[in-house]
Write an enzyme that holds these catalytic residues in place. Sequence first.
Site, PDB file in Angstrom:
ATOM      1  N   ASP A 161       0.863  -1.174   0.000  1.00 24.78           N
ATOM      2  CA  ASP A 161       0.000   0.000   0.000  1.00 24.78           C
ATOM      3  C   ASP A 161       0.905   1.230   0.000  1.00 24.78           C
ATOM      4  O   ASP A 161       1.560   1.521   1.012  1.00 24.78           O
ATOM      5  CB  ASP A 161      -0.892  -0.031   1.257  1.00 24.78           C
ATOM      6  CG  ASP A 161      -1.859   1.141   1.298  1.00 24.78           C
ATOM      7  OD1 ASP A 161      -1.695   2.093   0.508  1.00 24.78           O
ATOM      8  OD2 ASP A 161      -2.785   1.092   2.144  1.00 24.78           O
ATOM      9  N   ASN A 182       2.603   5.153 -11.252  1.00 25.22           N
ATOM     10  CA  ASN A 182       1.334   5.094 -11.993  1.00 25.22           C
ATOM     11  C   ASN A 182       0.131   4.819 -11.101  1.00 25.22           C
ATOM     12  O   ASN A 182      -1.004   5.100 -11.480  1.00 25.22           O
ATOM     13  CB  ASN A 182       1.470   3.993 -13.069  1.00 25.22           C
ATOM     14  CG  ASN A 182       0.133   3.508 -13.583  1.00 25.22           C
ATOM     15  OD1 ASN A 182      -0.540   4.186 -14.353  1.00 25.22           O
ATOM     16  ND2 ASN A 182      -0.280   2.319 -13.125  1.00 25.22           N
ATOM     17  N   TYR A 213      -9.798  14.547  -7.011  1.00 29.70           N
ATOM     18  CA  TYR A 213      -8.918  13.867  -7.975  1.00 29.70           C
ATOM     19  C   TYR A 213      -8.165  14.900  -8.822  1.00 29.70           C
ATOM     20  O   TYR A 213      -6.943  14.802  -9.007  1.00 29.70           O
ATOM     21  CB  TYR A 213      -9.779  12.961  -8.845  1.00 29.70           C
ATOM     22  CG  TYR A 213      -9.061  12.157  -9.887  1.00 29.70           C
ATOM     23  CD1 TYR A 213      -8.290  11.048  -9.546  1.00 29.70           C
ATOM     24  CD2 TYR A 213      -9.174  12.480 -11.244  1.00 29.70           C
ATOM     25  CE1 TYR A 213      -7.651  10.282 -10.527  1.00 29.70           C
ATOM     26  CE2 TYR A 213      -8.542  11.722 -12.223  1.00 29.70           C
ATOM     27  CZ  TYR A 213      -7.784  10.625 -11.859  1.00 29.70           C
ATOM     28  OH  TYR A 213      -7.161   9.874 -12.832  1.00 29.70           O
ATOM     29  N   LYS A 228      -4.132  15.306  -8.920  1.00 32.87           N
ATOM     30  CA  LYS A 228      -3.404  15.071 -10.172  1.00 32.87           C
ATOM     31  C   LYS A 228      -2.672  16.334 -10.631  1.00 32.87           C
ATOM     32  O   LYS A 228      -1.599  16.251 -11.230  1.00 32.87           O
ATOM     33  CB  LYS A 228      -4.358  14.579 -11.263  1.00 32.87           C
ATOM     34  CG  LYS A 228      -4.894  13.165 -11.033  1.00 32.87           C
ATOM     35  CD  LYS A 228      -3.779  12.140 -11.000  1.00 32.87           C
ATOM     36  CE  LYS A 228      -4.278  10.717 -11.126  1.00 32.87           C
ATOM     37  NZ  LYS A 228      -3.195   9.716 -10.981  1.00 32.87           N
ATOM     38  N   THR A 264      -9.756   0.794 -20.059  1.00 35.46           N
ATOM     39  CA  THR A 264      -8.969  -0.199 -19.334  1.00 35.46           C
ATOM     40  C   THR A 264      -9.747  -1.497 -19.107  1.00 35.46           C
ATOM     41  O   THR A 264      -9.418  -2.269 -18.222  1.00 35.46           O
ATOM     42  CB  THR A 264      -8.487   0.375 -17.979  1.00 35.46           C
ATOM     43  OG1 THR A 264      -9.604   0.918 -17.301  1.00 35.46           O
ATOM     44  CG2 THR A 264      -7.438   1.433 -18.175  1.00 35.46           C
TER      45      THR A 264
HETATM   46  N1  NAP Z   1      -8.203   4.885 -16.969  1.00 35.61           N
HETATM   47  C1  NAP Z   1      -8.344   6.188 -17.193  1.00 35.61           C
HETATM   48  O1  NAP Z   1      -9.288   6.621 -17.882  1.00 35.61           O
HETATM   49  C2  NAP Z   1      -7.335   7.166 -16.626  1.00 35.61           C
HETATM   50  C3  NAP Z   1      -7.343   8.474 -17.109  1.00 35.61           C
HETATM   51  C4  NAP Z   1      -6.423   9.390 -16.608  1.00 35.61           C
HETATM   52  C5  NAP Z   1      -5.518   8.992 -15.647  1.00 35.61           C
HETATM   53  N2  NAP Z   1      -5.527   7.727 -15.186  1.00 35.61           N
HETATM   54  C6  NAP Z   1      -4.540   7.367 -14.152  1.00 35.61           C
HETATM   55  O2  NAP Z   1      -3.756   6.286 -14.619  1.00 35.61           O
HETATM   56  C7  NAP Z   1      -3.312   5.501 -13.506  1.00 35.61           C
HETATM   57  C8  NAP Z   1      -3.697   4.043 -13.736  1.00 35.61           C
HETATM   58  O3  NAP Z   1      -5.098   3.990 -13.916  1.00 35.61           O
HETATM   59  P1  NAP Z   1      -5.877   2.695 -14.437  1.00 35.61           P
HETATM   60  O4  NAP Z   1      -6.990   3.173 -15.267  1.00 35.61           O
HETATM   61  O5  NAP Z   1      -4.936   1.692 -14.963  1.00 35.61           O
HETATM   62  O6  NAP Z   1      -6.505   2.198 -13.053  1.00 35.61           O
HETATM   63  P2  NAP Z   1      -6.704   0.745 -12.441  1.00 35.61           P
HETATM   64  O7  NAP Z   1      -6.853  -0.266 -13.516  1.00 35.61           O
HETATM   65  O8  NAP Z   1      -7.786   0.884 -11.420  1.00 35.61           O
HETATM   66  O9  NAP Z   1      -5.317   0.486 -11.685  1.00 35.61           O
HETATM   67  C9  NAP Z   1      -4.972   1.218 -10.539  1.00 35.61           C
HETATM   68  C10 NAP Z   1      -3.701   0.615  -9.966  1.00 35.61           C
HETATM   69  O10 NAP Z   1      -3.309   1.352  -8.786  1.00 35.61           O
HETATM   70  C11 NAP Z   1      -3.098   0.424  -7.716  1.00 35.61           C
HETATM   71  N3  NAP Z   1      -3.413   1.070  -6.449  1.00 35.61           N
HETATM   72  C12 NAP Z   1      -4.598   1.600  -6.067  1.00 35.61           C
HETATM   73  N4  NAP Z   1      -4.494   2.079  -4.812  1.00 35.61           N
HETATM   74  C13 NAP Z   1      -3.234   1.821  -4.389  1.00 35.61           C
HETATM   75  C14 NAP Z   1      -2.523   2.041  -3.183  1.00 35.61           C
HETATM   76  N5  NAP Z   1      -3.090   2.639  -2.127  1.00 35.61           N
HETATM   77  N6  NAP Z   1      -1.241   1.637  -3.101  1.00 35.61           N
HETATM   78  C15 NAP Z   1      -0.648   1.059  -4.155  1.00 35.61           C
HETATM   79  N7  NAP Z   1      -1.264   0.827  -5.328  1.00 35.61           N
HETATM   80  C16 NAP Z   1      -2.540   1.189  -5.434  1.00 35.61           C
HETATM   81  C17 NAP Z   1      -4.024  -0.744  -8.025  1.00 35.61           C
HETATM   82  O11 NAP Z   1      -3.557  -1.913  -7.340  1.00 35.61           O
HETATM   83  P3  NAP Z   1      -4.491  -3.235  -7.090  1.00 35.61           P
HETATM   84  O12 NAP Z   1      -5.389  -3.367  -8.276  1.00 35.61           O
HETATM   85  O13 NAP Z   1      -3.479  -4.342  -6.981  1.00 35.61           O
HETATM   86  O14 NAP Z   1      -5.241  -3.000  -5.827  1.00 35.61           O
HETATM   87  C18 NAP Z   1      -3.882  -0.837  -9.538  1.00 35.61           C
HETATM   88  O15 NAP Z   1      -2.729  -1.558  -9.894  1.00 35.61           O
HETATM   89  C19 NAP Z   1      -3.965   6.106 -12.262  1.00 35.61           C
HETATM   90  O16 NAP Z   1      -3.061   6.986 -11.627  1.00 35.61           O
HETATM   91  C20 NAP Z   1      -5.138   6.879 -12.844  1.00 35.61           C
HETATM   92  O17 NAP Z   1      -5.548   7.944 -12.028  1.00 35.61           O
HETATM   93  C21 NAP Z   1      -6.410   6.787 -15.650  1.00 35.61           C
END
Ligand code: NAP
Length: 259
Positions: free
Chosen positions: A60, A87, A154, A158, A192
Amino acid sequence: MELGLSGRGVLVTGASGGIGAAAATALAAEGARVAVHCFSNRARAEELAARIGGHVVQGDLRRPEEAASVMSEAVAALGAVDVCVANSGGWDEEDVPVWEMSLDRFHRVVEDNLLAPFLTCREYLRHVQGTGVGSIVLVSSVSATFGEAGNADYAAAKAGVAYGFARTLKNEIVRIAPEGRVNVVAPGWTLTGGAAPDAAAVERATATRPLKRLATPEDVAAAVVWLASPVASGMCSGEIVHVAGGMEGRLVEGAPGTA
Ligand SMILES: NC(=O)c1ccc[n+]([C@@H]2O[C@H](COP(=O)([O-])OP(=O)(O)OC[C@H]3O[C@@H](n4cnc5c(N)ncnc54)[C@H](OP(=O)(O)O)[C@@H]3O)[C@@H](O)[C@H]2O)c1
């Protein structure tokens, strides 16, 4: 083009998630040795690590002691961490305006998206202090640039990462690593997995973009690889690369019933 990533150690936080998994896969395809970080989804991280020849690290990242153990396990597995891709993070799907936002939610979202990257980078830079080599790629969001109604927590976290934090770190890292760089990828809505998105929501989200599609995790991963590469982006530091099809802003909704 040889990107200079072959044999390099790279930690990808949140690699059990959509964008992190794509980044870890793309970095491994360039020959990097990857530490695949997860928080709760160890099974997904293990499956990915087996596929790309990586090493799983778990913790975490909101907890200082766990951020420290994630980094020390990554260093133990890779020898040195040449690049850290910070990330991990995520948003709360519930649309809540600030006047209704609880302190609990604010703290939770800011801890996920600002405290965790801070602790990740603090531990990483302690490692860089010993090696004299390092590069950071932070994953922020277009919310940093354009805001996000219903998700002010958020957007604020960010923006903190992409602007004040990254632009400070790029000037600090060179005190301990003369070629050290810190850059940011700011994705827009990225597909995703899960259910297909609502067509009207996609139309709204892409209304101010010349490219009328949502990003894939591979689109974001390609920008991460570029910024991780000392060959492709060796003179770039403090940059924010938007991966959002040329997005210029958002359509703004007024009060219900207003024109
Ligand atoms: N998808 C989008 O549309 C989008 C757009 C803009 C920015 N982003 C950013 O891109 C990044 C990845 O997003 P994603 O869409 O791939 O999200 P995701 O599929 O929900 O993945 C999030 C990741 O962060 C990990 N995580 C969450 N809380 C955590 C904590 N307290 N400590 C350590 N790890 C933690 C999760 O681990 P576990 O699953 O193992 O718990 C998972 O590996 C994020 O920073 C998000 O804000 C995403």
